[in-house]
Scaffold this motif. Structure first.
Motif, PDB file in Angstrom:
ATOM      1  N   GLY A  92      32.499  43.790  42.361  1.00 29.43           N
ATOM      2  CA  GLY A  92      32.746  43.557  43.891  1.00 29.43           C
ATOM      3  C   GLY A  92      33.661  42.728  44.382  1.00 29.43           C
ATOM      4  N   ARG A  93      33.986  41.473  43.826  1.00 33.32           N
ATOM      5  CA  ARG A  93      34.801  40.657  44.387  1.00 33.32           C
ATOM      6  C   ARG A  93      36.220  41.221  43.882  1.00 33.32           C
ATOM      7  NH1 ARG A  93      34.034  34.087  43.892  1.00 33.32           N
ATOM      8  NH2 ARG A  93      36.356  34.483  44.279  1.00 33.32           N
ATOM      9  N   ALA A  94      36.339  41.880  42.904  1.00 31.81           N
ATOM     10  CA  ALA A  94      37.687  42.288  42.530  1.00 31.81           C
ATOM     11  C   ALA A  94      38.166  43.466  43.404  1.00 31.81           C
ATOM     12  CB  ALA A  94      37.552  43.365  41.202  1.00 31.81           C
ATOM     13  N   ALA A  95      37.128  44.241  44.335  1.00 28.69           N
ATOM     14  CA  ALA A  95      37.109  45.256  45.017  1.00 28.69           C
ATOM     15  C   ALA A  95      37.577  44.968  46.389  1.00 28.69           C
ATOM     16  CB  ALA A  95      36.148  46.220  45.156  1.00 28.69           C
ATOM     17  N   VAL A  96      37.145  43.388  46.879  1.00 33.26           N
ATOM     18  CA  VAL A  96      37.796  42.912  47.865  1.00 33.26           C
ATOM     19  C   VAL A  96      39.157  43.325  48.463  1.00 33.26           C
ATOM     20  CG1 VAL A  96      37.792  41.099  49.420  1.00 33.26           C
ATOM     21  CG2 VAL A  96      35.877  41.303  48.052  1.00 33.26           C
ATOM     22  N   ASP A  97      39.398  43.616  49.496  1.00 38.16           N
ATOM     23  CA  ASP A  97      40.666  43.851  49.982  1.00 38.16           C
ATOM     24  C   ASP A  97      41.648  42.638  50.291  1.00 38.16           C
ATOM     25  OD1 ASP A  97      42.215  45.075  53.285  1.00 38.16           O
ATOM     26  OD2 ASP A  97      42.803  45.086  51.238  1.00 38.16           O
ATOM     27  N   ALA A  98      42.770  42.680  49.976  1.00 38.29           N
ATOM     28  CA  ALA A  98      43.348  41.363  49.890  1.00 38.29           C
ATOM     29  C   ALA A  98      44.853  41.932  50.381  1.00 38.29           C
ATOM     30  CB  ALA A  98      43.715  40.634  48.697  1.00 38.29           C
ATOM     31  N   GLU A  99      45.983  40.730  50.660  1.00 37.52           N
ATOM     32  CA  GLU A  99      47.311  41.210  50.798  1.00 37.52           C
ATOM     33  C   GLU A  99      47.975  40.444  50.068  1.00 37.52           C
ATOM     34  OE1 GLU A  99      50.229  42.869  52.571  1.00 37.52           O
ATOM     35  OE2 GLU A  99      48.398  43.444  53.070  1.00 37.52           O
ATOM     36  N   PRO A 100      48.932  40.948  49.262  1.00 33.38           N
ATOM     37  CA  PRO A 100      48.930  42.449  49.198  1.00 33.38           C
ATOM     38  C   PRO A 100      48.049  43.035  48.053  1.00 33.38           C
ATOM     39  CG  PRO A 100      50.739  41.650  47.939  1.00 33.38           C
ATOM     40  CD  PRO A 100      50.075  40.486  48.572  1.00 33.38           C
ATOM     41  N   ILE A 101      47.651  42.217  46.936  1.00 33.32           N
ATOM     42  CA  ILE A 101      46.775  42.736  45.914  1.00 33.32           C
ATOM     43  C   ILE A 101      45.794  41.477  45.477  1.00 33.32           C
ATOM     44  CG2 ILE A 101      46.449  43.559  43.499  1.00 33.32           C
ATOM     45  CD1 ILE A 101      49.372  44.523  43.701  1.00 33.32           C
ATOM     46  N   ASN A 102      44.604  41.791  45.505  1.00 35.93           N
ATOM     47  CA  ASN A 102      43.462  40.833  45.093  1.00 35.93           C
ATOM     48  C   ASN A 102      43.819  40.319  43.565  1.00 35.93           C
ATOM     49  OD1 ASN A 102      41.230  39.477  44.260  1.00 35.93           O
ATOM     50  ND2 ASN A 102      39.991  40.785  45.508  1.00 35.93           N
ATOM     51  N   PRO A 103      44.131  39.144  43.068  1.00 31.97           N
ATOM     52  CA  PRO A 103      44.216  38.633  41.888  1.00 31.97           C
ATOM     53  C   PRO A 103      43.187  39.007  41.088  1.00 31.97           C
ATOM     54  CG  PRO A 103      44.093  36.774  43.190  1.00 31.97           C
ATOM     55  CD  PRO A 103      44.380  38.077  44.142  1.00 31.97           C
ATOM     56  N   GLU A 104      41.763  39.042  41.641  1.00 30.47           N
ATOM     57  CA  GLU A 104      40.779  39.199  40.737  1.00 30.47           C
ATOM     58  C   GLU A 104      40.959  40.715  40.264  1.00 30.47           C
ATOM     59  OE1 GLU A 104      37.090  37.420  41.379  1.00 30.47           O
ATOM     60  OE2 GLU A 104      37.686  36.512  43.321  1.00 30.47           O
ATOM     61  N   TYR A 105      41.292  41.750  41.234  1.00 32.74           N
ATOM     62  CA  TYR A 105      41.290  43.066  40.961  1.00 32.74           C
ATOM     63  C   TYR A 105      42.425  43.392  39.746  1.00 32.74           C
ATOM     64  CZ  TYR A 105      42.203  48.173  41.097  1.00 32.74           C
ATOM     65  OH  TYR A 105      42.718  49.461  40.675  1.00 32.74           O
ATOM     66  N   VAL A 106      43.320  42.605  39.693  1.00 33.82           N
ATOM     67  CA  VAL A 106      44.418  42.688  38.787  1.00 33.82           C
ATOM     68  C   VAL A 106      43.915  42.666  37.257  1.00 33.82           C
ATOM     69  CG1 VAL A 106      46.717  41.785  37.862  1.00 33.82           C
ATOM     70  CG2 VAL A 106      46.329  42.167  40.190  1.00 33.82           C
ATOM     71  N   VAL A 107      43.211  41.394  37.238  1.00 37.70           N
ATOM     72  CA  VAL A 107      42.510  41.056  35.816  1.00 37.70           C
ATOM     73  C   VAL A 107      41.482  42.027  35.637  1.00 37.70           C
ATOM     74  CG1 VAL A 107      41.704  39.125  34.360  1.00 37.70           C
ATOM     75  CG2 VAL A 107      43.468  38.805  36.333  1.00 37.70           C
ATOM     76  N   HIS A 108      40.503  42.191  36.678  1.00 37.55           N
ATOM     77  CA  HIS A 108      39.288  42.965  36.458  1.00 37.55           C
ATOM     78  C   HIS A 108      39.739  44.430  36.044  1.00 37.55           C
ATOM     79  CE1 HIS A 108      35.001  43.484  36.968  1.00 37.55           C
ATOM     80  NE2 HIS A 108      35.163  44.529  37.269  1.00 37.55           N
ATOM     81  N   ALA A 109      40.613  44.955  36.469  1.00 42.21           N
ATOM     82  CA  ALA A 109      41.282  46.218  35.872  1.00 42.21           C
ATOM     83  C   ALA A 109      41.618  46.321  34.782  1.00 42.21           C
ATOM     84  CB  ALA A 109      42.249  46.964  37.100  1.00 42.21           C
ATOM     85  N   LEU A 110      42.196  45.216  34.260  1.00 37.10           N
ATOM     86  CA  LEU A 110      42.665  45.240  32.896  1.00 37.10           C
ATOM     87  C   LEU A 110      41.481  45.344  31.708  1.00 37.10           C
ATOM     88  CD1 LEU A 110      44.873  44.493  30.459  1.00 37.10           C
ATOM     89  CD2 LEU A 110      44.413  42.014  31.336  1.00 37.10           C
ATOM     90  N   ASP A 111      40.257  44.844  32.130  1.00 37.17           N
ATOM     91  CA  ASP A 111      39.164  44.379  31.352  1.00 37.17           C
ATOM     92  C   ASP A 111      38.727  45.562  30.325  1.00 37.17           C
ATOM     93  OD1 ASP A 111      36.867  43.050  30.187  1.00 37.17           O
ATOM     94  OD2 ASP A 111      35.801  44.330  31.340  1.00 37.17           O
ATOM     95  N   ALA A 112      38.815  46.935  31.023  1.00 38.69           N
ATOM     96  CA  ALA A 112      38.285  48.065  30.466  1.00 38.69           C
ATOM     97  C   ALA A 112      39.444  48.847  29.388  1.00 38.69           C
ATOM     98  CB  ALA A 112      37.636  48.936  31.425  1.00 38.69           C
ATOM     99  N   LEU A 113      40.507  48.229  29.743  1.00 40.39           N
ATOM    100  CA  LEU A 113      41.846  48.941  29.361  1.00 40.39           C
ATOM    101  C   LEU A 113      42.643  47.895  27.911  1.00 40.39           C
ATOM    102  CD1 LEU A 113      43.980  49.675  32.361  1.00 40.39           C
ATOM    103  CD2 LEU A 113      42.427  50.974  31.194  1.00 40.39           C
ATOM    104  N   LEU A 114      41.685  46.664  27.669  1.00 36.65           N
ATOM    105  CA  LEU A 114      42.129  46.101  26.544  1.00 36.65           C
ATOM    106  C   LEU A 114      41.783  46.526  25.417  1.00 36.65           C
ATOM    107  CD1 LEU A 114      41.214  42.610  27.994  1.00 36.65           C
ATOM    108  CD2 LEU A 114      43.523  43.150  27.529  1.00 36.65           C
TER     109      LEU A 114
END
Length: 607
Positions: free
Chosen positions: A357-379
């Motif tokens: 949920g925190r990774a999905a929070v809107d930010a400007e321009p990109i939420n850094p939590e989303y950057v790393v959270h999106a990586l998790d499943a791809l590692l």
């Protein structure tokens, strides 16, 4: 042709199994450089861009290989430059040997050019062993003891080689008075505590109803035993940051990291337990451990100097983690997995929902939590990870789940800026067949990461798997210090010290033959990760991230954020807006008088 001292030094390193030396040239080691040429570059001379980076690469190599890292530098400034990386090794208990040049013996004491009192300079960082070679007969003993001590005590050692000594003909020690012959190798051993101590420890653990386990890097070789112990005692397991890769995060009772960069389940595990077992960790923040007097505690550590620290332990067991747990397990009484264990697993599952949920929070321009959270499943399951110091370490600690044979580390105790990129370069020399990835802030990247990309560009064609991904969280701010100023000092932000220029990191990478991409929109994040992880060469991702996303400690998480985070996962944008406003409210509480760079008051909507 006669064998020079410098030739013998390299030969002895080869006999010890040393395959790489991370170094930078200088006339103080000219003799060694000539010997490297004669030795057909064996062990391989890995040319860093700076001696500090050579030391960090040796640390990364040692952390991810289990072998001693070796670095070399010239006299004077070269020796000085090594120090930060060497202290990183010393404080994280990593075996590293430094080979350092010195001015000629005839000039020592004469205030000669580049003359530094290296014995005094290295007295602390190489306190377990630091010697100057003045005659050939000191070898091989000095080299053997340097390597043996580094391994046995998991520390830094140093060998100082005056330039003229390097050029002398080598002559071995003889069977004579005041000669010190030597031999190769270090014995492997796994010490186990006395039976009485194990019985006392078992009594403490068996009496507990709410058992918590904290593991560090010292438990890495005892994964199966920790899993069995957690099952027998119905315990939850938290991990110190250096032990992040010691146990899989796929296990439902593993609560993740602990401390300032940790998770809320780990915080609550320590807060609510009545019994604590610490295995292979010197985690420093006692405020994140149980209240004194509330929990009985047992510690296991192989180093007798590191037991009894941080907490009033009732039983201190000095021994190898795996061997000690194997001896302890038969004396433990199996507990039913009741409310305590169920709460741990429920809280941990909920935490990962909160992170999503925190990774999905809107930010400007990109939420850094989303950057790393999106990586998790791809590692990839065999990836080697590193994080630099700063806010990047928060997201590494909280959003990436270890699984398979993944490895990961950072500068745990020194917490220095700059090791992220050289760590993964060192890792690639230890494991050229595995992918590696570093998450670094723009401050660390500007400090030294960009130059070290040149090292990656030089050597990557030699790697079996060319994948080396450097992710830069580019928020134009020394973000961790900015947030520390706000939360600890009540100062909003001192821009002359904190603001950073926007550097085209990806463009620089491409200019030296690497891959690179700048990512400025959330919708581009996942695709960028996939591209970088599939690249045929090292790849730099420049993520433009929002500096206003706070690395809130786990005990300060807003209940409002936690209670509504799952709604974002389910696509409820209204609830997502509530989360964002909750974060903004927290920022306003922490930052009285704070203004954005363009002068807008804190809390004013960015839209």
């Amino acid at each position: 042709m006669s064998v020079k001292v410098s030739d013998y030094v390299l030969r002895r390193l080869r006999e010890w199994g040393v395959e790489h030396v991370f170094a930078y040239a200088g006339d103080g080691i000219n003799g060694l450089l000539a010997a490297w040429e004669r030795a057909d570059n064996k062990p391989v001379f890995v040319q860093a861009r700076h001696e500090e980076m050579a030391a960090f690469e040796a640390v990364g190599y040692a952390k991810f290989s289990g072998k001693a890292g070796v670095c070399a530098a010239t006299s004077g400034p070269g020796a000085i430059h090594l120090l930060n990386g060497l202290y990183d090794a010393k404080l994280d208990h990593v075996p590293v040997v430094a080979l350092v040049g010195q001015t000629h013996r005839s000039a020592m004491g004469g205030s000669y050019q580049q003359e530094v009192d290296l014995m005094s300079l290295y007295k602390d960082v190489a306190s377990d062993f630091c010697e100057t070679v003045t005659v050939p007969e000191q070898l091989p003993n000095v080299l053997d003891r340097a390597l043996r001590t580094a391994y046995a005590r998991r520390t830094v050692t140093a060998v100082i080689l005056p330039a003229d000594v390097q050029e002398l003909d080598y002559s071995p020690p003889t069977h004579a008075f005041k000669m010190v012959p030597s031999s190769l190798g270090v014995a492997s051993y796994a010490p186990v505590p006395a039976e009485d101590d194990l019985t006392r420890a078992a009594e403490v653990l068996n009496s507990g109803k709410k058992v918590a386990v904290l593991i560090g890097q010292g438990a890495r070789g005892a994964r199966a035993e920790v899993e069995e112990l957690a099952d027998v005692l119905g315990a939850g397991v938290a991990k110190a940051l250096l032990g992040k890769d010691a146990l899989s995060d796929e296990l439902p009772y593993v609560t993740g990291a602990i401390g300032l960069l940790g998770t809320r389940p780990s915080y609550e595990l320590m807060r609510d337990c009545d019994t604590l077992l610490v295995v292979g960790s010197s985690f420093p923040y006692s405020q994140f451990l149980p209240e004194f007097g509330k929990a009985r505690a047992v510690q296991i550590d192989i180093d007798p100097h590191m037991v009894g620290l941080r907490y009033p332990f009732e039983v201190n067991l000095v021994g190898d983690a795996r061997a000690t747990l194997k001896a302890l397990l038969p004396q433990l009484t199996r507990k039913k997995h009741g409310a305590w264990r169920k709460k741990i697993e429920k809280d941990t599952a909920r935490w990962w929902e909160v992170m999503e949920g925190r990774a999905a929070v809107d930010a400007e321009p990109i939420n850094p939590e989303y950057v790393v959270h999106a990586l998790d499943a791809l590692l990839p399951d065999d990836v080697i990870l590193a994080a630099d110091s700063g806010s990047a370490a928060n997201w590494y600690a909280r959003h990436l789940r270890m699984r398979g044979t993944m490895r990961g580390s950072l500068s745990g105790t020194l917490a220095t800026m700059g090791p992220g990129v050289p760590y993964v370069i060192g890792a690639k020399f230890a494991h050229p067949e595995r992918p590696a990835l570093a998450i670094v802030g723009d401050g660390a990247m500007q400090m030294n990461g960009m130059a070290e990309l040149i090292t990656a560009a030089k050597y990557w064609p030699d790697w079996e798997d060319p994948r080396l991904v450097i992710a830069v969280l580019n928020n134009l701010d020394l973000n961790q210090v900015t947030w520390e100023m706000r939360s600890m000092s009540g100062a909003p932000q001192f821009l002359p010290s904190q603001a950073l220029p926007d550097v085209p990191y990806a463009d620089f990478a491409r200019s030296i033959g690497l891959g690179g991409a700048r990512v400025e929109k959330p919708g581009e994040v996942e695709g960028a990760w996939r591209t970088a992880l599939a690249a045929d060469r090292p790849f730099v991702l420049d993520f433009r991230t929002d500096p206003a996303v706070p690395p809130i400690p786990p005990h300060a998480e807003l209940d409002q954020i936690e209670a509504t985070a799952a709604a974002v996962v389910k696509g409820d944008s209204d609830r997502g807006g509530m989360i964002r406003q909750g974060i903004k409210a927290k920022i306003q509480e922490m930052l009285p008088g704070h203004h954005h760079r363009d002068g807008r008051p804190a809390g004013q909507d960015d839209a």
